[in-house]
Design a protein around this motif. Sequence first.
Motif, PDB file in Angstrom:
ATOM      1  N   PHE A   1     -29.061 -66.570 120.978  1.00  0.00           N
ATOM      2  CA  PHE A   1     -28.780 -66.882 122.381  1.00  0.00           C
ATOM      3  C   PHE A   1     -30.045 -66.740 123.231  1.00  0.00           C
ATOM      4  O   PHE A   1     -30.319 -67.562 124.099  1.00  0.00           O
ATOM      5  N   VAL A   2     -30.804 -65.672 122.980  1.00  0.00           N
ATOM      6  CA  VAL A   2     -32.036 -65.445 123.745  1.00  0.00           C
ATOM      7  C   VAL A   2     -32.997 -66.613 123.570  1.00  0.00           C
ATOM      8  O   VAL A   2     -33.545 -67.135 124.546  1.00  0.00           O
ATOM      9  N   GLN A   3     -33.197 -67.029 122.316  1.00  0.00           N
ATOM     10  CA  GLN A   3     -34.107 -68.144 122.057  1.00  0.00           C
ATOM     11  C   GLN A   3     -33.637 -69.408 122.765  1.00  0.00           C
ATOM     12  O   GLN A   3     -34.449 -70.146 123.344  1.00  0.00           O
ATOM     13  N   GLN A   4     -32.340 -69.643 122.743  1.00  0.00           N
ATOM     14  CA  GLN A   4     -31.798 -70.833 123.407  1.00  0.00           C
ATOM     15  C   GLN A   4     -32.019 -70.773 124.919  1.00  0.00           C
ATOM     16  O   GLN A   4     -32.422 -71.763 125.534  1.00  0.00           O
TER      17      GLN A   4
ATOM     18  N   PRO B   1     -26.529 -71.949 125.147  1.00  0.00           N
ATOM     19  CA  PRO B   1     -26.000 -71.239 123.984  1.00  0.00           C
ATOM     20  C   PRO B   1     -24.557 -71.691 123.729  1.00  0.00           C
ATOM     21  O   PRO B   1     -23.829 -71.990 124.669  1.00  0.00           O
ATOM     22  N   ILE B   2     -24.187 -71.762 122.474  1.00  0.00           N
ATOM     23  CA  ILE B   2     -22.837 -72.211 122.116  1.00  0.00           C
ATOM     24  C   ILE B   2     -22.056 -71.037 121.532  1.00  0.00           C
ATOM     25  O   ILE B   2     -22.453 -70.435 120.534  1.00  0.00           O
TER      26      ILE B   2
ATOM     27  N   LEU C   1     -18.080 -62.042 123.734  1.00  0.00           N
ATOM     28  CA  LEU C   1     -19.226 -62.938 123.569  1.00  0.00           C
ATOM     29  C   LEU C   1     -19.610 -63.597 124.894  1.00  0.00           C
ATOM     30  O   LEU C   1     -20.792 -63.826 125.159  1.00  0.00           O
ATOM     31  N   LEU C   2     -18.609 -63.863 125.734  1.00  0.00           N
ATOM     32  CA  LEU C   2     -18.906 -64.450 127.038  1.00  0.00           C
ATOM     33  C   LEU C   2     -19.630 -63.441 127.937  1.00  0.00           C
ATOM     34  O   LEU C   2     -20.594 -63.787 128.631  1.00  0.00           O
ATOM     35  N   GLU C   3     -19.188 -62.185 127.898  1.00  0.00           N
ATOM     36  CA  GLU C   3     -19.878 -61.134 128.657  1.00  0.00           C
ATOM     37  C   GLU C   3     -21.306 -60.966 128.167  1.00  0.00           C
ATOM     38  O   GLU C   3     -22.240 -60.795 128.960  1.00  0.00           O
ATOM     39  N   LEU C   4     -21.479 -61.024 126.847  1.00  0.00           N
ATOM     40  CA  LEU C   4     -22.813 -60.894 126.248  1.00  0.00           C
ATOM     41  C   LEU C   4     -23.742 -61.996 126.749  1.00  0.00           C
ATOM     42  O   LEU C   4     -24.862 -61.725 127.200  1.00  0.00           O
ATOM     43  N   ALA C   5     -23.282 -63.236 126.656  1.00  0.00           N
ATOM     44  CA  ALA C   5     -24.102 -64.370 127.085  1.00  0.00           C
ATOM     45  C   ALA C   5     -24.457 -64.259 128.563  1.00  0.00           C
ATOM     46  O   ALA C   5     -25.584 -64.560 128.970  1.00  0.00           O
ATOM     47  N   THR C   6     -23.506 -63.798 129.353  1.00  0.00           N
ATOM     48  CA  THR C   6     -23.736 -63.649 130.795  1.00  0.00           C
ATOM     49  C   THR C   6     -24.777 -62.569 131.075  1.00  0.00           C
ATOM     50  O   THR C   6     -25.656 -62.743 131.934  1.00  0.00           O
ATOM     51  N   LEU C   7     -24.702 -61.448 130.346  1.00  0.00           N
ATOM     52  CA  LEU C   7     -25.693 -60.377 130.511  1.00  0.00           C
ATOM     53  C   LEU C   7     -27.089 -60.873 130.146  1.00  0.00           C
ATOM     54  O   LEU C   7     -28.062 -60.622 130.864  1.00  0.00           O
TER      55      LEU C   7
ATOM     56  N   ILE D   1     -28.413 -72.308 133.513  1.00  0.00           N
ATOM     57  CA  ILE D   1     -28.070 -72.860 132.189  1.00  0.00           C
ATOM     58  C   ILE D   1     -26.585 -72.652 131.899  1.00  0.00           C
ATOM     59  O   ILE D   1     -26.052 -71.553 132.040  1.00  0.00           O
ATOM     60  N   GLU D   2     -25.945 -73.706 131.463  1.00  0.00           N
ATOM     61  CA  GLU D   2     -24.506 -73.669 131.171  1.00  0.00           C
ATOM     62  C   GLU D   2     -24.266 -73.056 129.789  1.00  0.00           C
ATOM     63  O   GLU D   2     -25.022 -73.274 128.848  1.00  0.00           O
TER      64      GLU D   2
END
Length: 332
Positions: free
Chosen positions: A203-206, A213-214, A261-267, A282-283
């Motif tokens: 996710f970080v790289q994306q 991130p997907i 996973l959604l909380e993770l991506a948001t953080l 970024i979406e």
Amino acid sequence: MTDQQSKLLKGKQILVTGGAGFIGSNLCEVLLNQHVKVVCLDNFSTGKRINIEPFLQNQNFKLVEGDIRHLEDCKKACLNIDYVLHEAALGSVPRSINDPITTNDVNVSGFLNMLVAARDAGVKRFVYAASSSTYGDHEALPKVEDTIGKPLSPYAITKYVNELYADIFHTTYNFDTIGLRYFNVFGKRQDPNGAYAAVIPKFVQQFIDHESPIINGDGSYSRDFTYIANVVQMNINALTTENKDALNTVYNVAYGDRTTLLELATLLKTYLSEFDASIKTIEIKHRENRVGDIPHSLASIEKAKRLLDYNPQYNISAGLKEAVVWYWEHLK
């Protein structure tokens, strides 16, 4: 590492298998910083030479290039070793589904080779990487060490077999082991590339590349994400404990909290946007859930606290803040 732990490890020689990997290289670094003698065994199938480059000039560090699937390599690495930290394995549920034979060869046959080599070399204690995947289809939360379900992947089977072999080596040969069931470890040196990359560095790289991130599923699946410093602490505690009741069993290694996973991506999006404001826009995208994935994971760490004085210092937020700094410097 406490002063008492440093004293106990002084003059000892520790073998870290998979020492060029993500967790292994972090363990090597902490031990070398305490002037402990470290032998690293790695075949560089997933480990990276860049991870151990800073150690190669250290007189307390020795690299043995070899494969745990070869008993002679294991025996060579175990010569004059006091303790083993066994991290070498082929991780990833999807990889094991795509290629169960290689996963079994490394994780089961390789593990048994290491047990035999360590036993024959007179190693005092064998601490090994187990896995939270062992809980399988057991749905109750939090996960408690003595209650597991049926495995959901070839990888999970291999890690459970490790625990069974470790137990047999204790009862049959009086060989001391401790298994550490890791829960979604993250931190510096974790590889963002490849088909089987862990979710956080991926996710970080994306985000850094301004890609979306997907997330598999709707993002409600949750994990007990565990920062590498907590994992290192647990390994050192397992190596140095003088509590006989703490030996020859398994422990959860986690923080004891869960994040979707959604909380993770948001953080991650929030923390990375401090370096690049455009990341805020970024979406985050979604796709179908992945075969073999466990919906929710949360560890009880009461056993580790009680028997191994485990006291994790980094929750998800503190761990991500520290990790993101490293990721930004090394992945952009």
